[in-house]
Design a protein around this motif. Sequence first.
Motif, PDB file in Angstrom:
ATOM      1  N   GLU A 114      30.180  37.161  29.727  1.00  0.00           N
ATOM      2  CA  GLU A 114      31.274  36.905  30.652  1.00  0.00           C
ATOM      3  C   GLU A 114      31.094  35.517  31.247  1.00  0.00           C
ATOM      4  O   GLU A 114      29.967  35.056  31.444  1.00  0.00           O
ATOM      5  CB  GLU A 114      31.285  37.956  31.757  1.00  0.00           C
ATOM      6  CG  GLU A 114      31.439  39.376  31.233  1.00  0.00           C
ATOM      7  CD  GLU A 114      31.309  40.420  32.335  1.00  0.00           C
ATOM      8  OE1 GLU A 114      31.811  40.161  33.451  1.00  0.00           O
ATOM      9  OE2 GLU A 114      30.703  41.471  32.086  1.00  0.00           O
ATOM     10  N   GLY A 115      32.191  34.852  31.501  1.00  0.00           N
ATOM     11  CA  GLY A 115      32.079  33.519  32.061  1.00  0.00           C
ATOM     12  C   GLY A 115      33.425  32.948  32.429  1.00  0.00           C
ATOM     13  O   GLY A 115      34.441  33.660  32.490  1.00  0.00           O
ATOM     14  N   TYR A 116      33.411  31.658  32.685  1.00  0.00           N
ATOM     15  CA  TYR A 116      34.620  30.957  33.102  1.00  0.00           C
ATOM     16  C   TYR A 116      34.854  29.738  32.228  1.00  0.00           C
ATOM     17  O   TYR A 116      33.915  29.040  31.847  1.00  0.00           O
ATOM     18  CB  TYR A 116      34.508  30.530  34.568  1.00  0.00           C
ATOM     19  CG  TYR A 116      34.420  31.696  35.522  1.00  0.00           C
ATOM     20  CD1 TYR A 116      35.576  32.291  36.012  1.00  0.00           C
ATOM     21  CD2 TYR A 116      33.186  32.219  35.900  1.00  0.00           C
ATOM     22  CE1 TYR A 116      35.506  33.384  36.878  1.00  0.00           C
ATOM     23  CE2 TYR A 116      33.105  33.305  36.770  1.00  0.00           C
ATOM     24  CZ  TYR A 116      34.269  33.882  37.256  1.00  0.00           C
ATOM     25  OH  TYR A 116      34.188  34.950  38.094  1.00  0.00           O
ATOM     26  N   GLY A 154      38.892  27.591  35.822  1.00  0.00           N
ATOM     27  CA  GLY A 154      38.439  28.880  36.331  1.00  0.00           C
ATOM     28  C   GLY A 154      38.953  30.083  35.586  1.00  0.00           C
ATOM     29  O   GLY A 154      38.901  31.215  36.095  1.00  0.00           O
ATOM     30  N   ILE A 155      39.454  29.891  34.358  1.00  0.00           N
ATOM     31  CA  ILE A 155      39.961  31.006  33.559  1.00  0.00           C
ATOM     32  C   ILE A 155      38.820  31.969  33.227  1.00  0.00           C
ATOM     33  O   ILE A 155      37.751  31.559  32.779  1.00  0.00           O
ATOM     34  CB  ILE A 155      40.612  30.487  32.263  1.00  0.00           C
ATOM     35  CG1 ILE A 155      41.883  29.708  32.582  1.00  0.00           C
ATOM     36  CG2 ILE A 155      40.926  31.634  31.305  1.00  0.00           C
ATOM     37  CD1 ILE A 155      42.929  30.494  33.344  1.00  0.00           C
ATOM     38  N   ALA A 156      39.041  33.269  33.470  1.00  0.00           N
ATOM     39  CA  ALA A 156      38.025  34.282  33.182  1.00  0.00           C
ATOM     40  C   ALA A 156      37.983  34.573  31.687  1.00  0.00           C
ATOM     41  O   ALA A 156      39.027  34.690  31.046  1.00  0.00           O
ATOM     42  CB  ALA A 156      38.330  35.561  33.956  1.00  0.00           C
ATOM     43  N   ALA A 169      34.423  41.073  34.307  1.00  0.00           N
ATOM     44  CA  ALA A 169      34.902  42.282  33.628  1.00  0.00           C
ATOM     45  C   ALA A 169      35.805  43.141  34.512  1.00  0.00           C
ATOM     46  O   ALA A 169      36.709  43.814  34.014  1.00  0.00           O
ATOM     47  CB  ALA A 169      33.722  43.114  33.131  1.00  0.00           C
ATOM     48  N   PHE A 170      35.599  43.084  35.832  1.00  0.00           N
ATOM     49  CA  PHE A 170      36.418  43.900  36.743  1.00  0.00           C
ATOM     50  C   PHE A 170      37.882  43.465  36.725  1.00  0.00           C
ATOM     51  O   PHE A 170      38.760  44.202  37.188  1.00  0.00           O
ATOM     52  CB  PHE A 170      35.865  43.814  38.170  1.00  0.00           C
ATOM     53  CG  PHE A 170      36.026  42.467  38.822  1.00  0.00           C
ATOM     54  CD1 PHE A 170      37.138  42.188  39.614  1.00  0.00           C
ATOM     55  CD2 PHE A 170      35.079  41.468  38.630  1.00  0.00           C
ATOM     56  CE1 PHE A 170      37.301  40.952  40.214  1.00  0.00           C
ATOM     57  CE2 PHE A 170      35.225  40.222  39.224  1.00  0.00           C
ATOM     58  CZ  PHE A 170      36.346  39.964  40.012  1.00  0.00           C
ATOM     59  N   GLN A 171      38.151  42.279  36.193  1.00  0.00           N
ATOM     60  CA  GLN A 171      39.531  41.791  36.128  1.00  0.00           C
ATOM     61  C   GLN A 171      40.261  42.277  34.871  1.00  0.00           C
ATOM     62  O   GLN A 171      41.430  41.969  34.674  1.00  0.00           O
ATOM     63  CB  GLN A 171      39.548  40.255  36.146  1.00  0.00           C
ATOM     64  CG  GLN A 171      38.898  39.643  37.380  1.00  0.00           C
ATOM     65  CD  GLN A 171      38.907  38.130  37.326  1.00  0.00           C
ATOM     66  OE1 GLN A 171      39.940  37.507  37.108  1.00  0.00           O
ATOM     67  NE2 GLN A 171      37.747  37.527  37.532  1.00  0.00           N
ATOM     68  N   PHE A 172      39.554  43.023  34.013  1.00  0.00           N
ATOM     69  CA  PHE A 172      40.112  43.499  32.753  1.00  0.00           C
ATOM     70  C   PHE A 172      40.000  45.018  32.669  1.00  0.00           C
ATOM     71  O   PHE A 172      39.155  45.625  33.325  1.00  0.00           O
ATOM     72  CB  PHE A 172      39.361  42.896  31.562  1.00  0.00           C
ATOM     73  CG  PHE A 172      39.474  41.400  31.446  1.00  0.00           C
ATOM     74  CD1 PHE A 172      40.282  40.818  30.476  1.00  0.00           C
ATOM     75  CD2 PHE A 172      38.759  40.562  32.293  1.00  0.00           C
ATOM     76  CE1 PHE A 172      40.381  39.437  30.351  1.00  0.00           C
ATOM     77  CE2 PHE A 172      38.850  39.165  32.177  1.00  0.00           C
ATOM     78  CZ  PHE A 172      39.662  38.615  31.205  1.00  0.00           C
ATOM     79  N   SER A 173      40.822  45.627  31.825  1.00  0.00           N
ATOM     80  CA  SER A 173      40.695  47.060  31.557  1.00  0.00           C
ATOM     81  C   SER A 173      40.803  47.278  30.047  1.00  0.00           C
ATOM     82  O   SER A 173      41.528  46.554  29.353  1.00  0.00           O
ATOM     83  CB  SER A 173      41.781  47.859  32.292  1.00  0.00           C
ATOM     84  OG  SER A 173      43.070  47.433  31.887  1.00  0.00           O
ATOM     85  N   ARG A 174      40.091  48.271  29.561  1.00  0.00           N
ATOM     86  CA  ARG A 174      40.079  48.565  28.132  1.00  0.00           C
ATOM     87  C   ARG A 174      41.291  49.436  27.798  1.00  0.00           C
ATOM     88  O   ARG A 174      41.501  50.485  28.416  1.00  0.00           O
ATOM     89  CB  ARG A 174      38.776  49.264  27.755  1.00  0.00           C
ATOM     90  CG  ARG A 174      38.566  49.471  26.266  1.00  0.00           C
ATOM     91  CD  ARG A 174      37.127  49.897  25.990  1.00  0.00           C
ATOM     92  NE  ARG A 174      36.913  50.170  24.577  1.00  0.00           N
ATOM     93  CZ  ARG A 174      37.038  51.359  24.020  1.00  0.00           C
ATOM     94  NH1 ARG A 174      37.350  52.406  24.767  1.00  0.00           N
ATOM     95  NH2 ARG A 174      36.832  51.525  22.726  1.00  0.00           N
ATOM     96  N   ASN A 191      45.837  40.806  35.680  1.00  0.00           N
ATOM     97  CA  ASN A 191      46.797  39.765  36.036  1.00  0.00           C
ATOM     98  C   ASN A 191      46.472  38.493  35.260  1.00  0.00           C
ATOM     99  O   ASN A 191      45.303  38.208  34.991  1.00  0.00           O
ATOM    100  CB  ASN A 191      46.734  39.447  37.535  1.00  0.00           C
ATOM    101  CG  ASN A 191      47.157  40.621  38.384  1.00  0.00           C
ATOM    102  OD1 ASN A 191      48.313  41.011  38.395  1.00  0.00           O
ATOM    103  ND2 ASN A 191      46.199  41.206  39.105  1.00  0.00           N
ATOM    104  N   ARG A 192      47.504  37.754  34.911  1.00  0.00           N
ATOM    105  CA  ARG A 192      47.300  36.465  34.251  1.00  0.00           C
ATOM    106  C   ARG A 192      47.554  35.345  35.259  1.00  0.00           C
ATOM    107  O   ARG A 192      48.403  35.469  36.136  1.00  0.00           O
ATOM    108  CB  ARG A 192      48.237  36.326  33.044  1.00  0.00           C
ATOM    109  CG  ARG A 192      47.910  37.327  31.936  1.00  0.00           C
ATOM    110  CD  ARG A 192      48.538  36.940  30.617  1.00  0.00           C
ATOM    111  NE  ARG A 192      48.206  37.894  29.581  1.00  0.00           N
ATOM    112  CZ  ARG A 192      47.085  37.876  28.861  1.00  0.00           C
ATOM    113  NH1 ARG A 192      46.204  36.926  29.074  1.00  0.00           N
ATOM    114  NH2 ARG A 192      46.856  38.778  27.935  1.00  0.00           N
TER     115      ARG A 192
END
Length: 244
Positions: free
Chosen positions: A85-87, A91-93, A128-133, A204-205
């Motif tokens: 995980e990174g940026y 600052g894009i995840a 990862a908390f900003q994404f969902s599977r 969110n994007r």
Amino acid sequence: MGRGPSIEGRKNAEDAKRAKVFTKLIREITVATRAGVADPAGNPRLRAAVDKALSANMTKDTIERAIKRGSGADGGADMQELRYEGYGPAGIALIIDCVTDNPVRTVADVRHALTKHGGNLGTSGSVAFQFSRCGELVFETAGDAEQEEKILEAALEAGADDVVNEAGESSVLCAPESFEAVQQALAAAGLKPARADVVMRPANRVAIPAEAQETLLDLIDWLEELDDVHEIYHNAAVTAGIHP
């Protein structure tokens, strides 16, 4: 007078690109086999990997060798899955899923790519908390309202959770465990997606400044060139040339 690339040069470039795709597919088949059973009929992940390989015109012999390697019947390196995980720029995840037999090499390559493009490697859980599977099936609709309505009706009938229309595409979303059933139901309705997989989708994007878009594209290209990188997910808003 200058001349363009020769036919042989173009063919060599295509061959190299094809070989890289095959490398990634073989690794996915190997890992999918080790995570379940060596029979695609009883291993949904392996079945999906084999379908991708066949779509890429991989021979059945090559697929069978990869399955044997994964089952331990044909030796092979100890492949493992890793998630970084990174940026990236602005600052894009980023979530970068890898399949590798050498984690030291892989983390060094990923860190170098991020640093070179103004980003940085984060700790586990940092983005990862900003994404969902979820299961995602994407159809190219080009804003065709009638086609979008057809996809919506078929998706809801198939048990999908939602349909999102954006940037000329309709994305059918469903729970990972429902992915195969939804995919089969949509196929039975005569709907063939441009791409379909279980993915990490951002909640969110975020808009990315115009001056950073080229750098992000270059970073994604750089990462995709790495043999160990399997999938890349980001939360940048869809812009020209940048896939979700």
